[in-house]
Design a protein around this motif. Sequence first.
Motif, PDB file in Angstrom:
ATOM      1  N   LYS A   1       0.826  -1.212   0.000  1.00  0.00           N
ATOM      2  CA  LYS A   1       0.000   0.000   0.000  1.00  0.00           C
ATOM      3  C   LYS A   1       0.859   1.260   0.000  1.00  0.00           C
ATOM      4  N   GLU A   2       2.172   1.080   0.139  1.00  0.00           N
ATOM      5  CA  GLU A   2       3.093   2.213   0.126  1.00  0.00           C
ATOM      6  C   GLU A   2       3.278   2.732  -1.300  1.00  0.00           C
ATOM      7  N   ALA A   3       3.472   4.033  -1.406  1.00  0.00           N
ATOM      8  CA  ALA A   3       3.671   4.635  -2.732  1.00  0.00           C
ATOM      9  C   ALA A   3       5.098   4.443  -3.224  1.00  0.00           C
ATOM     10  N   VAL A   4       6.045   4.264  -2.290  1.00  0.00           N
ATOM     11  CA  VAL A   4       7.454   4.108  -2.648  1.00  0.00           C
ATOM     12  C   VAL A   4       8.011   2.903  -1.899  1.00  0.00           C
ATOM     13  N   LEU A   5       8.752   2.047  -2.607  1.00  0.00           N
ATOM     14  CA  LEU A   5       9.382   0.882  -1.993  1.00  0.00           C
ATOM     15  C   LEU A   5      10.822   0.742  -2.474  1.00  0.00           C
ATOM     16  N   HIS A   6      11.639   0.135  -1.619  1.00  0.00           N
ATOM     17  CA  HIS A   6      12.975  -0.323  -2.014  1.00  0.00           C
ATOM     18  C   HIS A   6      12.890  -1.791  -2.423  1.00  0.00           C
ATOM     19  N   ALA A   7      13.792  -2.228  -3.290  1.00  0.00           N
ATOM     20  CA  ALA A   7      13.898  -3.652  -3.635  1.00  0.00           C
ATOM     21  C   ALA A   7      15.350  -3.980  -3.945  1.00  0.00           C
ATOM     22  N   ASP A   8      15.768  -5.176  -3.504  1.00  0.00           N
ATOM     23  CA  ASP A   8      17.119  -5.650  -3.812  1.00  0.00           C
ATOM     24  C   ASP A   8      17.139  -7.162  -3.594  1.00  0.00           C
ATOM     25  N   GLU A   9      18.224  -7.802  -3.993  1.00  0.00           N
ATOM     26  CA  GLU A   9      18.327  -9.251  -3.846  1.00  0.00           C
ATOM     27  C   GLU A   9      19.774  -9.633  -3.572  1.00  0.00           C
ATOM     28  N   THR A  10      19.953 -10.757  -2.881  1.00  0.00           N
ATOM     29  CA  THR A  10      21.299 -11.229  -2.568  1.00  0.00           C
ATOM     30  C   THR A  10      21.320 -12.753  -2.656  1.00  0.00           C
ATOM     31  N   PRO A  11      22.439 -13.348  -3.063  1.00  0.00           N
ATOM     32  CA  PRO A  11      22.489 -14.816  -3.212  1.00  0.00           C
ATOM     33  C   PRO A  11      22.738 -15.535  -1.891  1.00  0.00           C
ATOM     34  N   VAL A  12      22.191 -16.742  -1.765  1.00  0.00           N
ATOM     35  CA  VAL A  12      22.515 -17.667  -0.684  1.00  0.00           C
ATOM     36  C   VAL A  12      22.646 -19.050  -1.318  1.00  0.00           C
TER      37      VAL A  12
END
Length: 515
Positions: free
Chosen positions: A245-256
């Motif tokens: 529901k937020e107008a702005v989001l962060h996104a990222d990814e990292t390997p495991v």
Amino acid sequence: MTQPQPADLQNLTPDQLREMVLQLRGTVAQRDASIQKLETHNDKLTHELAQLRRHRFGKRSEGMDKQQLALLDALVDEDIAAIEAELETLSPKATEQRERKRAKRQPLPKDLPRTDIYHEPENTSCSCGCALTRIGEDISEKLDYQPGTFSVERHIRGKWCCRDCDSLIQAPVAPHIIDKGIPTTNLLAQVLISKYADHLPLHRQEQQFARAGVVIPRSTLAGWVGRCGVELQPLIDALRDTLLKEAVLHADETPVLMLAPGKKRTHKAYVWAYASTRYSAIQGVVYDFQPGRAGQAARDFLADWRGKLVCDDYGGYKEGFANGITELGCWAHARRKFHDLHVANKSQIAEQALGYIKDLYRIERDLAELTPEERQQQRQKKSKPIIDQLHHWLIARRQQVPDGSGTARAIDYSLKRWEALVRYLDDGAVPIDNNWVENQFRPWALGRSNWLFAGSLRSGQRAANIMTLIQSAKINGLEPQAYLKGVIERLPTQKASKIAELLPHNWTVQSAVSG
């Protein structure tokens, strides 16, 4: 649908009868589809359970050392417990059969200190008007743990009887996240925090508890973890819905690294993180464990969300940008290109670019406490002139360096993403970079050796879910173990419609009301 009374059937027209038949057929078809879906899910879980048990109790792999096997076996035990918990909701009869087969638990050590907790009826008067007489009690014991010390809670439920009408009254058994289990909510929270915040595998917790005087097999600990993972899932779903529901989001990814049961080699899985910005009134992060880095993972998580996404230049997000999500660039990534170039060869161009970007960050530090509207105004006044100057300077320098050089690549990274990089100027609720969500991967980096054997998609997602709650609690200034303990206590009686009350960003107000 309200069914007509039998007497009304005689007065229905053929068209009305035909419509009623069609509606009944639709209802039956929906019911059959639901039953088929449940049966399919049940069969899938049963098959997965059989595979896990074959691995757990089958021939040991010769390619693993003792510690590797301990890590993987614990995760398999967690998965088994989680699947059994899901099957309980699908097949009550199967649950009863498992309860009958389950071995009787051993009594807790007699030398542990004990605390008596009495549960008595609120009213000791019978409905017939007579006073009730206490005729006995039921006692159940739960194991509690404070760092280094075990103790026992003795829950005593008195039995009260009316001599005249023979009615019997007794306080109900307090609901618990693990029905008939021996751990207190505090002990469950301790096991979860040790595993997912302190990165202490279950076989080491088993050793730690043994030194404190109580032997708890790692299979038992794994069962607790697996069951808690299933019970906590509604909170993860609610937090995801809240973030979307937020107008702005962060996104990222990292390997495991992930090693499925029966495999001899690890492969690279990924944890994706989605977080609200530091400027948002709602603070939280959700981790999503996926077997790979395909962009479908981001598309599935974000679904119909059409806000502004702060991210790096990974191509997995591109389809979302084509379908209505607004791309926001990360100045930290742009700076990193020039920083690496400067470290490599002391490039003067890189040094000048770093100077421009340093000025942008200095302005951001001064604007941190402003409202979004004030921040946007100041960015236009102070940052935009620097951005414009930097843009012209980059274009001019790019013409002076050869294609394919390190300097050209650093400049091209910024110029190709320029539109996304400068969008933060137009919205004070947008951050300048993606560093906030990158910082949320620190717990994964610290415990990476313990995530080596994610075991399965199920165990990886369980880790992601519990770490979601732990990290979101930290972001909101909560002590994670106290928060998990409180959530585990309330979860069995919390209405599904009010599950959001248990989320970390709501917990301060909620705990004050209840406390």
